[in-house]
Each structure stands twice: as C-alpha cells, then as structure tokens.
Design a protein around this motif. Structure first.
Motif, PDB file in Angstrom:
ATOM      1  N   MET A   1       1.526  -4.388  -7.755  1.00 38.46           N
ATOM      2  CA  MET A   1       0.296  -3.724  -8.188  1.00 38.46           C
ATOM      3  C   MET A   1      -0.666  -4.765  -8.743  1.00 38.46           C
ATOM      4  O   MET A   1      -0.275  -5.620  -9.526  1.00 38.46           O
ATOM      5  N   GLU A   3      -3.049  -5.901 -11.241  1.00 48.36           N
ATOM      6  CA  GLU A   3      -3.471  -5.534 -12.588  1.00 48.36           C
ATOM      7  C   GLU A   3      -3.931  -6.784 -13.322  1.00 48.36           C
ATOM      8  O   GLU A   3      -3.420  -7.871 -13.105  1.00 48.36           O
ATOM      9  N   ILE A  19      -6.566  -1.740 -12.876  1.00 49.11           N
ATOM     10  CA  ILE A  19      -5.886  -1.500 -11.614  1.00 49.11           C
ATOM     11  C   ILE A  19      -6.930  -1.562 -10.511  1.00 49.11           C
ATOM     12  O   ILE A  19      -7.985  -0.931 -10.612  1.00 49.11           O
ATOM     13  N   LEU A  21      -8.033  -0.628  -6.794  1.00 52.42           N
ATOM     14  CA  LEU A  21      -7.730   0.344  -5.754  1.00 52.42           C
ATOM     15  C   LEU A  21      -8.762   0.261  -4.637  1.00 52.42           C
ATOM     16  O   LEU A  21      -9.967   0.144  -4.907  1.00 52.42           O
ATOM     17  N   GLU A  25      -7.695   4.389  -0.884  1.00 53.59           N
ATOM     18  CA  GLU A  25      -6.648   4.830  -1.812  1.00 53.59           C
ATOM     19  C   GLU A  25      -7.199   5.858  -2.787  1.00 53.59           C
ATOM     20  O   GLU A  25      -6.529   6.857  -3.093  1.00 53.59           O
ATOM     21  N   LEU A  64      -1.190   3.097  -0.394  1.00 51.79           N
ATOM     22  CA  LEU A  64      -0.532   3.369  -1.673  1.00 51.79           C
ATOM     23  C   LEU A  64       0.985   3.230  -1.552  1.00 51.79           C
ATOM     24  O   LEU A  64       1.644   2.665  -2.435  1.00 51.79           O
ATOM     25  N   ARG A  67       1.990  -0.530  -1.072  1.00 52.08           N
ATOM     26  CA  ARG A  67       1.837  -1.307  -2.305  1.00 52.08           C
ATOM     27  C   ARG A  67       2.740  -0.790  -3.436  1.00 52.08           C
ATOM     28  O   ARG A  67       2.669  -1.264  -4.552  1.00 52.08           O
ATOM     29  N   LEU A  69       2.534   1.932  -5.017  1.00 53.57           N
ATOM     30  CA  LEU A  69       1.768   2.640  -6.037  1.00 53.57           C
ATOM     31  C   LEU A  69       2.030   4.137  -5.977  1.00 53.57           C
ATOM     32  O   LEU A  69       1.539   4.891  -6.819  1.00 53.57           O
ATOM     33  N   PRO A  79       1.909   9.765  -6.744  1.00 60.89           N
ATOM     34  CA  PRO A  79       1.513   8.483  -7.325  1.00 60.89           C
ATOM     35  C   PRO A  79       2.457   8.082  -8.460  1.00 60.89           C
ATOM     36  O   PRO A  79       3.053   8.944  -9.134  1.00 60.89           O
ATOM     37  N   VAL A  83      -1.219   4.680 -11.712  1.00 59.97           N
ATOM     38  CA  VAL A  83      -1.966   5.353 -10.647  1.00 59.97           C
ATOM     39  C   VAL A  83      -1.799   6.864 -10.751  1.00 59.97           C
ATOM     40  O   VAL A  83      -2.730   7.627 -10.460  1.00 59.97           O
TER      41      VAL A  83
END
Length: 218
Positions: A1, A3, A19, A21, A25, A64, A67, A69, A79, A83
């Motif tokens: 992720m 971040e 985060i 995205l 997503e 998503l 990854r 997520l 999610p 997320v």
C-alpha cells in the motif's frame, strides 16, 4: 500500500498516513453502494456513472485486489484496513465541501468528505491518482477548506489574481460558496451566496488565513 506520513495539505490534523488511490479504485469504492452519499462523492470527484460491473469499475476492483487493498468476501468487494475506512466514509457521508486555490498559472483542489465514522481529504494528483488523507473529526469542514486555500495561497507561485473558494454541498445537492479574490494590486474582496447566485465582491481586510471563508459559510 502506498502510504506516507507527510502532513496533510493545510496542516490539518491527520488520523493516519496518506493513501494513494487511482481514480478507478475510487470509482470501485463508490460503486459498492448507490445512495445519496456516493452520488455526491461521484459528482464532487468527477467520477463517471459506471456501475460495479462496468469495465472501468472492474479495472478499479482488480487494482484494489492486486495491491492487496481489498479482498472478495461472499462474492463482494471487501476493502481492507484504511481503505475500508475511506469506503465507509464515502458510503455514509453527511457533509461534503470543495476547496480551490487558483492563479492564472496553477491551481490546487481538494474535496473533503465527512461521515459519522470519519473525515477524508481527497486531492487530485497527476495521472489520475488521488491523495487520500484521513483527518480528525474536530474541525468543521469549512475551516478545513479555508486552511487548504491558505496553504495553496502560500505554496502556489506568487501570481495575481489569486482566487480561493470553498463550496459546501448539502445532501439535496444544493450548494453554498464563498470566494476570496486577491487582485493584481493586492486588493482583497469577498463574494458568497447559494448555488450560482454569488453576491458582488465586497472589499475585505487582507486575511492570509482565509478563515473569512469559513466564517461566511458557518
């Protein structure tokens, strides 16, 4: 992720790391449920009307999942972690604002969305990527918007005129806006009003904090 722990735009108090995205997503997240909250989010973020089964949304779901997520539980997108918090905010939101700081050469834009569960500031970046910043629940959304405008005023190349605005969106899609303009000769004016019915700009004392926007929309 992806971040980071960099401070949120405008110096807002964060409740977690940033985060990143992709737009597809975000589209997948708002497509999980169709209601007033997600309709407002789509409009505010400029996302298409594609449903959960469209090719574009499916690409977001796949991203998503790839990854890590999100996962799939009982045939539905689920999610994970931060997320999931963002998805919950988007689906249960009760407050929305848009904040913009712009000159002739550049602009900074953010959407701030709040639900009873949390608040997120979403800032578009190049290549259809959005920075998502979880924020604390303490400050009214117009205050957060005004801080974002002040940050843009300080960070954008010093060019005039500068325009800083905050637009509040209600659940019924009606809006209220306040706009501060700084002219070439450093004269400051304020205009405000509902929908497209904005008042004539009136002179104000220079306010680099731009909290006059929040006060006007309180």
């Amino acid at each position: 992720m992806a971040e980071t722990t960099v401070e949120a735009p405008g110096g807002g108090r964060t409740d977690g790391a940033r985060i990143d995205l992709a737009a597809v997503e975000l589209l997948a997240l708002v497509s999980m449920r169709r209601n007033t909250a997600t309709d407002r989010a789509r409009a505010l973020l400029g996302l298409p009307e594609d449903g959960i089964d469209s090719p574009v949304t499916t690409a977001g779901v796949g991203s998503l999942l790839a990854r890590r997520l999100a996962t799939v539980a009982e045939g539905r997108l689920a999610p994970l972690g931060p997320v999931n918090e963002i998805a919950s905010i988007l689906m249960n939101a009760v407050e929305w604002i848009e904040a913009i700081g712009t000159t002739d050469d550049a602009s900074n834009v953010a959407a701030v969305i709040r639900s009873p569960e949390g608040t997120v500031l979403l800032e578009p970046r190049p290549y259809d990527v959005w920075n998502a910043w979880p924020l604390s629940q303490g400050d009214p959304l117009p205050v957060i918007g005004a801080r974002f405008v002040a940050s843009a005023f300080g960070n954008l190349p010093r060019s005039r005129p500068f325009s800083g605005s905050v637009r509040v969106v209600a659940a019924d899609a009606t809006t209220r806006s306040a706009v501060v303009t700084v002219s070439d000769d450093e004269a400051w004016t304020l205009a405000s009003g509902p929908g497209g019915d904005i008042s004539e700009p009136a002179p104000i004392t220079p306010d680099p904090t731009f909290q006059v926007l929040a006060t006007t929309l309180a």
